[in-house]
Design an enzyme around this catalytic site. Structure first.
Site, PDB file in Angstrom:
ATOM      1  N   ARG A   1      44.103  36.932  42.572  1.00  0.00           N
ATOM      2  CA  ARG A   1      43.495  37.529  41.378  1.00  0.00           C
ATOM      3  C   ARG A   1      44.308  38.737  40.899  1.00  0.00           C
ATOM      4  O   ARG A   1      44.470  38.959  39.702  1.00  0.00           O
ATOM      5  CB  ARG A   1      42.045  37.947  41.681  1.00  0.00           C
ATOM      6  CG  ARG A   1      41.094  36.750  41.683  1.00  0.00           C
ATOM      7  CD  ARG A   1      39.880  36.960  42.545  1.00  0.00           C
ATOM      8  NE  ARG A   1      38.982  38.000  42.094  1.00  0.00           N
ATOM      9  CZ  ARG A   1      37.975  38.477  42.828  1.00  0.00           C
ATOM     10  NH1 ARG A   1      37.734  37.999  44.034  1.00  0.00           N
ATOM     11  NH2 ARG A   1      37.187  39.405  42.342  1.00  0.00           N
TER      12      ARG A   1
ATOM     13  N   ARG B   1      41.177  38.810  28.969  1.00  0.00           N
ATOM     14  CA  ARG B   1      42.078  38.902  30.114  1.00  0.00           C
ATOM     15  C   ARG B   1      43.479  38.420  29.776  1.00  0.00           C
ATOM     16  O   ARG B   1      44.357  38.436  30.639  1.00  0.00           O
ATOM     17  CB  ARG B   1      41.539  38.023  31.247  1.00  0.00           C
ATOM     18  CG  ARG B   1      40.545  38.724  32.131  1.00  0.00           C
ATOM     19  CD  ARG B   1      39.995  37.693  33.096  1.00  0.00           C
ATOM     20  NE  ARG B   1      39.866  38.196  34.418  1.00  0.00           N
ATOM     21  CZ  ARG B   1      38.691  38.530  34.962  1.00  0.00           C
ATOM     22  NH1 ARG B   1      37.583  38.452  34.282  1.00  0.00           N
ATOM     23  NH2 ARG B   1      38.636  38.966  36.188  1.00  0.00           N
TER      24      ARG B   1
HETATM   25  P1  AP5 Z   1      35.029  38.433  37.556  1.00  0.00           P
HETATM   26  O1  AP5 Z   1      33.695  38.101  38.062  1.00  0.00           O
HETATM   27  O2  AP5 Z   1      35.192  39.108  36.252  1.00  0.00           O
HETATM   28  O3  AP5 Z   1      35.784  39.219  38.718  1.00  0.00           O
HETATM   29  P2  AP5 Z   1      36.907  40.374  38.683  1.00  0.00           P
HETATM   30  O4  AP5 Z   1      37.479  40.787  37.398  1.00  0.00           O
HETATM   31  O5  AP5 Z   1      37.896  39.898  39.684  1.00  0.00           O
HETATM   32  O6  AP5 Z   1      36.149  41.609  39.024  1.00  0.00           O
HETATM   33  P3  AP5 Z   1      35.161  41.834  40.171  1.00  0.00           P
HETATM   34  O7  AP5 Z   1      33.802  41.366  39.803  1.00  0.00           O
HETATM   35  O8  AP5 Z   1      35.724  41.297  41.459  1.00  0.00           O
HETATM   36  O9  AP5 Z   1      35.268  43.402  40.299  1.00  0.00           O
HETATM   37  P4  AP5 Z   1      34.581  44.576  39.477  1.00  0.00           P
HETATM   38  O10 AP5 Z   1      35.627  45.370  38.765  1.00  0.00           O
HETATM   39  O11 AP5 Z   1      33.424  44.099  38.675  1.00  0.00           O
HETATM   40  O12 AP5 Z   1      34.116  45.445  40.708  1.00  0.00           O
HETATM   41  P5  AP5 Z   1      32.651  45.728  41.287  1.00  0.00           P
HETATM   42  O13 AP5 Z   1      31.899  46.615  40.363  1.00  0.00           O
HETATM   43  O14 AP5 Z   1      31.981  44.479  41.747  1.00  0.00           O
HETATM   44  O15 AP5 Z   1      35.927  37.100  37.477  1.00  0.00           O
HETATM   45  C1  AP5 Z   1      35.942  36.165  38.529  1.00  0.00           C
HETATM   46  C2  AP5 Z   1      36.813  34.981  38.147  1.00  0.00           C
HETATM   47  O16 AP5 Z   1      36.282  34.332  36.980  1.00  0.00           O
HETATM   48  C3  AP5 Z   1      38.266  35.306  37.778  1.00  0.00           C
HETATM   49  O17 AP5 Z   1      39.081  35.411  38.929  1.00  0.00           O
HETATM   50  C4  AP5 Z   1      38.605  34.082  36.918  1.00  0.00           C
HETATM   51  O18 AP5 Z   1      38.834  32.951  37.719  1.00  0.00           O
HETATM   52  C5  AP5 Z   1      37.325  33.841  36.143  1.00  0.00           C
HETATM   53  N1  AP5 Z   1      37.271  34.555  34.846  1.00  0.00           N
HETATM   54  C6  AP5 Z   1      36.371  35.531  34.493  1.00  0.00           C
HETATM   55  N2  AP5 Z   1      36.600  35.971  33.252  1.00  0.00           N
HETATM   56  C7  AP5 Z   1      37.669  35.267  32.793  1.00  0.00           C
HETATM   57  C8  AP5 Z   1      38.409  35.290  31.583  1.00  0.00           C
HETATM   58  N3  AP5 Z   1      38.093  36.134  30.583  1.00  0.00           N
HETATM   59  N4  AP5 Z   1      39.453  34.439  31.446  1.00  0.00           N
HETATM   60  C9  AP5 Z   1      39.789  33.588  32.443  1.00  0.00           C
HETATM   61  N5  AP5 Z   1      39.142  33.528  33.624  1.00  0.00           N
HETATM   62  C10 AP5 Z   1      38.098  34.359  33.808  1.00  0.00           C
HETATM   63  O19 AP5 Z   1      33.059  46.597  42.573  1.00  0.00           O
HETATM   64  C11 AP5 Z   1      33.699  45.997  43.680  1.00  0.00           C
HETATM   65  C12 AP5 Z   1      33.159  46.621  44.979  1.00  0.00           C
HETATM   66  O20 AP5 Z   1      33.570  47.967  45.047  1.00  0.00           O
HETATM   67  C13 AP5 Z   1      31.614  46.622  45.052  1.00  0.00           C
HETATM   68  O21 AP5 Z   1      31.229  46.322  46.365  1.00  0.00           O
HETATM   69  C14 AP5 Z   1      31.224  48.038  44.686  1.00  0.00           C
HETATM   70  O22 AP5 Z   1      30.054  48.428  45.370  1.00  0.00           O
HETATM   71  C15 AP5 Z   1      32.444  48.836  45.155  1.00  0.00           C
HETATM   72  N6  AP5 Z   1      32.687  49.965  44.254  1.00  0.00           N
HETATM   73  C16 AP5 Z   1      32.623  49.985  42.888  1.00  0.00           C
HETATM   74  N7  AP5 Z   1      32.923  51.223  42.413  1.00  0.00           N
HETATM   75  C17 AP5 Z   1      33.204  51.978  43.521  1.00  0.00           C
HETATM   76  C18 AP5 Z   1      33.595  53.356  43.690  1.00  0.00           C
HETATM   77  N8  AP5 Z   1      33.772  54.167  42.632  1.00  0.00           N
HETATM   78  N9  AP5 Z   1      33.804  53.782  44.954  1.00  0.00           N
HETATM   79  C19 AP5 Z   1      33.642  52.953  46.043  1.00  0.00           C
HETATM   80  N10 AP5 Z   1      33.258  51.651  45.929  1.00  0.00           N
HETATM   81  C20 AP5 Z   1      33.064  51.186  44.692  1.00  0.00           C
END
Ligand code: AP5
Length: 223
Positions: free
Chosen positions: A172, A88
């Site tokens: 975020r 990241r």
């Molecule tokens: P992390 O858990 O990695 O969260 P994120 O990157 O913010 O990503 P999300 O899990 O929120 O989203 P996603 O892209 O996986 O989407 P999802 O598939 O769930 O990180 C959390 C925290 O940890 C960070 O803020 C930081 O503090 C820390 N952290 C983690 N890694 C780090 C690093 N390397 N360095 C530093 N800090 C770190 O989908 C979202 C929703 O949308 C779901 O409900 C899904 O059903 C829906 N959805 C998905 N695809 C579609 C579609 N095509 N159409 C409609 N709905 C959809």
């Protein structure tokens, strides 16, 4: 094969990683999941990470890199992994190169899931998971077949992430634009980035990603 699923919070990285685990037998390495587990267990890492995550801030690079190195030492990563949420920052890019090289491995592909930013807050704020098996649902886009009952395990308990509120999502996104989006050109310069339209329905996004991986000789489990 080692791949990165790249995109902002809510792009669908976790959703697509779960499908790749199922369809290609790949191993998902989600740094967010590792941190959430540490918070749940109340470890030292969890104590540092908990407040930062709730505020939508990134965890310091040195800590994150150490955690990733330890995870890569587990034997299930030997045949390659899906990096979901790492790297990241630019220091994390350099660290990943080094960690893979030390293990006689390399990065094969970065898949950017491109999404319309206006959709992200709605996607994240509506998301929840089964408290028993972790299956993912969404208030609008993916409800259980029977209201209040998990499709997979039949549990009636669900939970939401503490950082899935509008204020934390906006924080975020600021972190993403400042620190994470600028690393994509590093991989583009290496010619290893492929792009998918993350605004398509989830199944279509999965099909596109599967096509990219098959072109790179990944074999689906059923093949
Ligand atoms: P992390 O858990 O990695 O969260 P994120 O990157 O913010 O990503 P999300 O899990 O929120 O989203 P996603 O892209 O996986 O989407 P999802 O598939 O769930 O990180 C959390 C925290 O940890 C960070 O803020 C930081 O503090 C820390 N952290 C983690 N890694 C780090 C690093 N390397 N360095 C530093 N800090 C770190 O989908 C979202 C929703 O949308 C779901 O409900 C899904 O059903 C829906 N959805 C998905 N695809 C579609 C579609 N095509 N159409 C409609 N709905 C959809």
């Amino acid at each position: 094969m080692n791949i990165i699923l790249f995109g902002p919070p809510g792009a669908g990285k976790g959703t697509q990683a779960h499908r790749l685990v199922h369809d290609f037998g790949m191993v998902q390495l989600s740094t967010g999941d590792i941190l959430r587990q540490a918070v749940k267990e109340g470890t030292e890492v969890g104590k540092i990470a908990g407040e930062l995550m709730k505020a939508g801030k990134l965890i310091p690079d040195d800590l994150m890199i150490r955690i990733l190195g330890e995870r890569l030492d587990k034997p299930d990563t030997k045949n390659g992994v899906i990096f979901d949420g790492f790297p990241r920052t630019k220091p994390q890019v350099e660290a990943l190169d080094k960690l893979l090289a030390e293990r006689h491995s390399k990065l094969d592909c970065v898949i950017e899931i491109k999404v319309d930013e206006n959709a992200l807050v709605k996607r994240i704020v509506g998301r929840y998971v089964c408290a028993q098996c972790g299956a993912g649902y969404h208030d609008e886009f993916k409800r259980p077949h029977k209201e209040g009952v998990c499709d997979i395990c039949g549990s009636t308990e669900f939970k939401r992430r503490p950082d899935d509120n509008e204020e934390a999502v906006r924080a975020r996104l600021v972190e993403y634009h400042e620190k994470t989006a600028p690393i994509l050109p590093v991989y583009e310069a290496r010619g290893i980035v492929a792009y998918v339209d993350g605004m398509l329905p989830m199944g279509d996004v999965a099909t596109k990603i599967a096509e990219i991986l098959k072109e790179k000789d990944a074999k689906p489990i059923s093949a």
